[in-house]
Design a protein around this motif. Structure first.
Motif, short mmCIF file in Angstrom:
data_model
loop_
_atom_site.label_atom_id
_atom_site.label_comp_id
_atom_site.label_asym_id
_atom_site.label_seq_id
_atom_site.Cartn_x
_atom_site.Cartn_y
_atom_site.Cartn_z
N ALA A 105 2.38 6.45 -6.93
CA ALA A 105 1.30 7.23 -7.53
C ALA A 105 1.60 8.72 -7.40
CB ALA A 105 -0.03 6.89 -6.86
N MET A 106 2.04 9.15 -6.20
CA MET A 106 2.39 10.56 -5.99
C MET A 106 3.55 10.96 -6.91
SD MET A 106 2.18 10.63 -1.82
CE MET A 106 2.93 12.26 -1.70
N PHE B 276 0.83 -1.21 0.00
CA PHE B 276 0.00 0.00 0.00
C PHE B 276 0.86 1.26 0.00
CE2 PHE B 276 -2.05 3.42 2.44
CZ PHE B 276 -3.16 3.65 1.63
N THR C 53 1.01 4.06 -3.03
CA THR C 53 0.76 5.47 -2.76
C THR C 53 1.95 6.33 -3.17
OG1 THR C 53 -0.62 4.84 -0.87
CG2 THR C 53 0.09 7.14 -0.99
#
Length: 340
Positions: free
Chosen positions: A259-260, A252, A256
């Motif tokens: 993705a950022m 996870f 994240t």
């Protein structure tokens, strides 16, 4: 350490590596960053501002390619574990995957089929699959060179340094090279399609040469035999994911974080183009700034780790990243608020 002890350790896989071997290994990550960082930072911009794709259509394509990756990556990992090419269990894919990777990267920035969605899908999916074919075995390559943890740490340090050199070369270098190939006075960073194609050809060929150099310097001397990998299955990863809570948390986090990073990389060219006149010089500085902190903090990592431990170091860098993203957002929004 006397000669007998050194020979005994080497017979058990504890090989010492020369600096040239470490640089050779690290050049593999430099090569991949020259190619894939260019894709991450600039391909979406090329598709919408040069190639002629609708932004919504391009966004859906990027999502679909990521879904393909989710399916393709574990298949590649299982395939690599079960096969032993003559050129080497892991290093072989630097050549076998590197050549088509370079070709697809160059073709992604070719405007010969301007606006063709099929061509865009074909080249981008092909590139992503070939990148996995190089990157997955490359990730296991360092452990096949030696079992000495100190040497593996050295390999990792050199690899990370050269990866950041690649990121800096892409972030700061691409806009300037585009300007070289298209020296017109336009302030629009779209440039000409031939400039993008020539730039990616240059970076792709350099990347392929570095992959070949990496292949030449890496000798696999600690490799599992077929009896140890014959029972490896694709489903093993999913079962481990279901039953391993720390793995899910780590997954996870990486989802994240990446993705950022992907959003920041892809949005940079648009932000400079539409808000800061889109000059090559400004884009070069903006894109390059993201790589510079790595060169500052990397030498400090061992000391920070000793002071606060791995977990503490993780939280320090995570909080720093969140603050940095928040500041970047605030700086971007403030001018717009002032207009209202």
């Amino acid at each position: 350490m006397n000669a007998t002890t050194a020979t005994t350790r080497q017979s058990k896989g504890f090989y010492k590596l020369s600096m040239l071997q470490c640089i050779g290994f690290g050049s593999g990550d430099l090569a991949q960053n020259l190619i894939y960082q260019t894709i991450s930072m600039y391909l979406l911009f090329f598709y919408t501002n040069v190639y002629g794709l609708d932004p919504a259509v391009a966004a859906v394509m990027f999502l679909i390619v990521r879904i393909v990756d989710v399916i393709w990556d574990p298949l590649v990992g299982t395939f690599v574990d079960k096969h032993d090419p003559k050129l080497g269990k892991y290093r072989a894919y630097l050549i076998l995957g590197g050549i088509p990777l370079t070709a697809f990267a160059i073709l992604c920035f070719w405007n010969g089929f301007s606006g063709s969605l099929f061509y865009a899908y074909f080249t981008y999916v092909g590139l992503s699959m070939c990148y996995t074919l190089v990157n997955v075995p490359y990730g296991a390559l360092n452990a096949s060179l030696t079992r000495d943890t100190a040497e593996i740490t050295k390999l990792t340090s050199v690899r990370m340094f050269m990866a950041n050199v690649g990121g800096l070369a892409v972030g700061m270098g691409i806009p300037m090279i585009l300007k070289y190939f298209d020296p017109s006075e336009t302030t629009d960073m779209s440039m000409s399609d031939s400039a993008w194609f020539a730039t990616m050809t240059l970076y792709g060929c350099i990347g392929l040469a570095l992959l070949i150099f990496c292949f030449s310097q890496c000798r696999e001397r600690v490799v599992m035999d077929k009896s140890e990998t014959e029972n490896v299955k694709v489903s093993d990863l999913w079962m481990e994911f279901v039953h391993n809570r720390p793995l899910r948390i780590l997954a996870f986090f990486f989802i994240t974080a990446f993705a950022m990073m992907a959003i920041g990389n892809a949005a940079g060219a648009y932000y400079i183009n539409y808000n800061l006149s889109g000059s090559a010089e400004k884009l070069s500085i903006f894109m390059g700034l993201g790589s510079i902190p790595a060169f500052i903090f990397m030498p400090m990592i061992p000391a920070i780790k000793r002071m606060v431990g791995k977990k503490g170091m993780f939280y320090i860098f995570l909080i720093t990243a969140i603050i940095g993203m928040a500041m970047l957002y605030a700086i971007s929004v403030i001018p717009a608020l002032r207009k209202h």
